[in-house]
Design an enzyme around this catalytic site. Structure first.
Site, PDB file in Angstrom:
ATOM      1  N   MET A  58       0.862  -1.166  -0.012  1.00  6.39           N
ATOM      2  CA  MET A  58       0.074   0.086   0.099  1.00  6.39           C
ATOM      3  C   MET A  58       0.926   1.228   0.018  1.00  6.39           C
ATOM      4  O   MET A  58       0.496   2.359   0.437  1.00  6.39           O
ATOM      5  CB  MET A  58      -0.931  -0.096   1.267  1.00  6.39           C
ATOM      6  CG  MET A  58      -1.880  -1.143   1.424  1.00  6.39           C
ATOM      7  SD  MET A  58      -3.450  -0.879   2.160  1.00  6.39           S
ATOM      8  CE  MET A  58      -2.732  -0.623   3.777  1.00  6.39           C
ATOM      9  N   THR A  96      12.011  -0.322   5.326  1.00  8.56           N
ATOM     10  CA  THR A  96      12.833  -1.306   4.963  1.00  8.56           C
ATOM     11  C   THR A  96      12.361  -2.782   5.073  1.00  8.56           C
ATOM     12  O   THR A  96      13.081  -3.560   4.764  1.00  8.56           O
ATOM     13  CB  THR A  96      14.123  -1.230   6.213  1.00  8.56           C
ATOM     14  OG1 THR A  96      13.537  -1.011   7.511  1.00  8.56           O
ATOM     15  CG2 THR A  96      14.959   0.029   6.056  1.00  8.56           C
ATOM     16  N   GLY A  97      11.274  -2.829   5.842  1.00 12.33           N
ATOM     17  CA  GLY A  97      10.434  -4.120   5.901  1.00 12.33           C
ATOM     18  C   GLY A  97      10.068  -4.469   4.167  1.00 12.33           C
ATOM     19  O   GLY A  97      10.461  -5.712   3.885  1.00 12.33           O
ATOM     20  N   HIS A  98       9.304  -3.295   3.742  1.00 13.31           N
ATOM     21  CA  HIS A  98       9.148  -3.950   2.291  1.00 13.31           C
ATOM     22  C   HIS A  98      10.432  -4.219   1.454  1.00 13.31           C
ATOM     23  O   HIS A  98      10.463  -5.081   0.546  1.00 13.31           O
ATOM     24  CB  HIS A  98       8.404  -2.794   1.688  1.00 13.31           C
ATOM     25  CG  HIS A  98       7.155  -2.118   2.130  1.00 13.31           C
ATOM     26  ND1 HIS A  98       7.057  -1.001   3.068  1.00 13.31           N
ATOM     27  CD2 HIS A  98       5.994  -2.749   2.174  1.00 13.31           C
ATOM     28  CE1 HIS A  98       5.691  -1.247   3.425  1.00 13.31           C
ATOM     29  NE2 HIS A  98       5.052  -2.034   2.848  1.00 13.31           N
ATOM     30  N   GLY A 105       4.950 -10.255   4.629  1.00  5.92           N
ATOM     31  CA  GLY A 105       5.553 -10.171   6.085  1.00  5.92           C
ATOM     32  C   GLY A 105       4.911 -10.869   7.147  1.00  5.92           C
ATOM     33  O   GLY A 105       3.721 -10.871   7.304  1.00  5.92           O
ATOM     34  N   LYS A 139       5.068  -9.750  10.000  1.00  7.70           N
ATOM     35  CA  LYS A 139       4.618  -8.789  10.892  1.00  7.70           C
ATOM     36  C   LYS A 139       3.224  -8.817  10.876  1.00  7.70           C
ATOM     37  O   LYS A 139       2.557  -8.665  11.979  1.00  7.70           O
ATOM     38  CB  LYS A 139       5.098  -7.395  10.479  1.00  7.70           C
ATOM     39  CG  LYS A 139       4.387  -6.083  10.589  1.00  7.70           C
ATOM     40  CD  LYS A 139       4.567  -5.524  11.948  1.00  7.70           C
ATOM     41  CE  LYS A 139       4.113  -4.350  12.061  1.00  7.70           C
ATOM     42  NZ  LYS A 139       2.792  -4.070  11.377  1.00  7.70           N
ATOM     43  N   GLN A 164      -2.797 -12.006   8.916  1.00  9.41           N
ATOM     44  CA  GLN A 164      -3.078 -11.539   7.418  1.00  9.41           C
ATOM     45  C   GLN A 164      -2.391 -12.766   6.513  1.00  9.41           C
ATOM     46  O   GLN A 164      -3.005 -13.306   5.591  1.00  9.41           O
ATOM     47  CB  GLN A 164      -2.471 -10.341   6.828  1.00  9.41           C
ATOM     48  CG  GLN A 164      -2.333 -10.046   5.439  1.00  9.41           C
ATOM     49  CD  GLN A 164      -2.113  -8.804   5.170  1.00  9.41           C
ATOM     50  OE1 GLN A 164      -2.799  -7.725   5.441  1.00  9.41           O
ATOM     51  NE2 GLN A 164      -0.752  -8.197   4.864  1.00  9.41           N
ATOM     52  N   VAL A 167      11.032  -7.236   9.871  1.00  6.25           N
ATOM     53  CA  VAL A 167      12.018  -6.675   9.969  1.00  6.25           C
ATOM     54  C   VAL A 167      11.794  -5.621  11.092  1.00  6.25           C
ATOM     55  O   VAL A 167      11.053  -4.952  11.163  1.00  6.25           O
ATOM     56  CB  VAL A 167      12.536  -5.771   8.640  1.00  6.25           C
ATOM     57  CG1 VAL A 167      13.660  -4.938   8.746  1.00  6.25           C
ATOM     58  CG2 VAL A 167      12.599  -6.784   7.498  1.00  6.25           C
ATOM     59  N   ARG A 224       3.235   2.803   9.546  1.00  7.53           N
ATOM     60  CA  ARG A 224       2.540   3.737  10.596  1.00  7.53           C
ATOM     61  C   ARG A 224       3.629   4.296  11.538  1.00  7.53           C
ATOM     62  O   ARG A 224       3.148   5.246  12.256  1.00  7.53           O
ATOM     63  CB  ARG A 224       1.197   2.879  11.461  1.00  7.53           C
ATOM     64  CG  ARG A 224       0.224   2.611  10.850  1.00  7.53           C
ATOM     65  CD  ARG A 224      -0.697   1.256  11.174  1.00  7.53           C
ATOM     66  NE  ARG A 224      -1.589   0.855  10.306  1.00  7.53           N
ATOM     67  CZ  ARG A 224      -2.862   1.388  10.311  1.00  7.53           C
ATOM     68  NH1 ARG A 224      -3.143   2.413  10.872  1.00  7.53           N
ATOM     69  NH2 ARG A 224      -3.543   0.671   9.316  1.00  7.53           N
TER      70      ARG A 224
END
Ligand code: PAF
Length: 257
Positions: A28, A33-35, A145, A147, A151, A174, A185
């Site tokens: 989205m 850094t996670g993406h 992820g 996280k 989901q 991450v 967020r």
């Protein structure tokens, strides 16, 4: 890097890909850094990396949450370029949800608690858009992820139940050095709150029970929506400065169910 701004444009790009493996990372936007770690893995394992950017209105039960969801398209595109992504798909909402659209995907078990309970309609929104995107992209693998662990489970179940040929790949969360899980967020938090948000990971990993984790978080000033244990993991959703944050960790050793 090619950018498709419509379904038609994307399908033209898609039909030009023949014989090369495709990895897909749906997002989205508001990339962090996670993406980046999902995309790096996707690039390593595929010939062509496709990233979608679509702020999915159907998964926001609170219009205010949708309104203030961070939008950083220029930065996102620079990051994707630096990461070497081949294809970016940015569909307009009206093409994903044409006027009068009336087909949705629901799941009645995994999605019934935690995020599904506290954000009515969230998983319907996620599953519906992910099914549409998986059908449009027709990737070999799609990366999600841990996280957003609930989901991930709901999407893996949907993919298997609907015989979707794309493999759903789970990628580790991450974290910043403080333990705070990377999330779009986080950018809505003040510096102080970002420091404090590290307590979420500490409470989840050190408390002996979920009730103790909840008490630790409340003592630290968080408004706690839930702390629950499922599938050998401990989950929390909390509010800090009005921003809703979620995280989950494997249950501490000795406490696995
Ligand atoms: O995790 C997200 O960013 C979203 O829920 C997803 C999977 C891109 C669907 O809109």
């Amino acid at each position: 890097m090619r950018i498709s701004h419509s379904v038609e444009e994307w399908l033209r790009c898609r039909s030009a890909i023949n014989g090369e493996s495709i990895g897909f990372v749906p997002t989205m936007g508001a990339l962090h850094t996670g993406h980046a770690s999902l995309i790096e893995r996707c690039r390593k394992e595929s010939d062509i990396a496709v990233v979608s950017i679509f702020i999915n209105p159907l998964q926001f039960n609170d219009p205010k949450d949708l309104e203030r969801y961070p939008q950083t398209l220029d930065q996102d595109l620079s990051l994707l370029e630096r990461l070497g992504v081949e294809e970016v798909f940015i569909p307009p909402a009206v093409e994903i949800y044409p006027p009068g659209c009336r087909y949705y995907v629901d799941e009645l078990s995994t999605a019934a608690h935690m995020e599904g309970l506290h954000r009515p309609g969230f998983f319907r929104g996620v599953m519906t858009v992910v099914l549409k995107l998986l059908n449009l992209v027709r990737a070999d693998r799609a990366y999600f992820g841990e996280k957003d662990y609930q989901q991930l489970r709901v999407i893996s179940g949907m993919a298997s139940d609907f015989f979707i040929p794309t493999e759903i790949v789970a990628c580790s969360t991450v974290r910043q050095a403080s333990g705070l899980a990377e999330s779009s967020r986080n950018s809505l938090l003040s510096c102080d709150a970002r420091r404090k948000a590290a307590c979420i990971h500490r409470a989840l990993t050190t408390a002996s029970t979920s009730a103790a984790a909840q008490a630790m978080l409340e003592d630290d000033g968080f408004k706690v929506e839930y702390v629950e244990e499922h599938w050998g993991r401990r989950f929390a959703a909390v509010f800090l400065e009005g921003v809703r944050l979620i995280d989950n960790v494997p249950l501490p050793p000795g406490l696995e169910s």
